[in-house]
Motif scaffolding. Sequence first.
Motif, mmCIF file in Angstrom:
data_model
loop_
_atom_site.group_PDB
_atom_site.id
_atom_site.type_symbol
_atom_site.label_atom_id
_atom_site.label_comp_id
_atom_site.label_asym_id
_atom_site.label_seq_id
_atom_site.Cartn_x
_atom_site.Cartn_y
_atom_site.Cartn_z
ATOM 1 N N HIS A 139 5.698 104.362 56.764
ATOM 2 C CA HIS A 139 6.268 104.034 55.456
ATOM 3 C C HIS A 139 5.661 102.750 54.885
ATOM 4 N N VAL A 140 5.246 101.834 55.741
ATOM 5 C CA VAL A 140 4.592 100.618 55.270
ATOM 6 C C VAL A 140 3.168 100.941 54.842
ATOM 7 N N ARG A 141 2.465 101.719 55.627
ATOM 8 C CA ARG A 141 1.095 102.126 55.280
ATOM 9 C C ARG A 141 1.085 102.832 53.921
ATOM 10 N N ARG A 142 2.060 103.739 53.699
ATOM 11 C CA ARG A 142 2.125 104.452 52.411
ATOM 12 C C ARG A 142 2.283 103.466 51.248
ATOM 13 N N PRO A 160 -0.727 103.709 44.291
ATOM 14 C CA PRO A 160 -1.528 103.215 43.166
ATOM 15 C C PRO A 160 -1.013 101.857 42.697
ATOM 16 N N GLY A 161 -1.903 100.943 42.543
ATOM 17 C CA GLY A 161 -1.539 99.630 42.041
ATOM 18 C C GLY A 161 -1.062 98.638 43.079
#
Length: 151
Positions: free
Chosen positions: A137-140, A145-146
């Motif tokens: 969830h942190v990697r995502r 975007p942004g």
Amino acid sequence: MHISAKADYAVRVMLEIAAHGPDLVKSTVAIGHQDLPRKFVESILVELRHAELVRSHRGAEGGYTLGRPAAAISIGEIVRAVDGPLAEVRGIRPHECEYTNAAENLAEVWVAARAALRTVLDETSLAHVLAGRLPAHVRRMTESPGAWLPR
């Protein structure tokens, strides 16, 4: 969010100690590898020791070891050890804020912001960072975007 130099240095020192463990790590190694100011880091290490995140060992062959395994120490714990609570509003914890009239729901925004910080900092360990394997969830979040764009 503002990440203080103290918190940044504390996490970097902890990563160096974790990377060189389980051997004793001299403060000069962490300071040299991360190009950090010696006096400041020495005071940070005292705070980390009081928080039981590191153990100090005296003597000519002394140094520091982690207080627990790297997988059991979160980035959030380190930040709190040197800077206090993750989120405050005018020195007050978000859930203690009280507003009226048009701002009556603002405390919910501050609580949500604190929850988002906790989701990242409390669920990411030294071991995650060292291995370059952040929780999914942190990697995502880093891939959204942004995420890397300044605003």
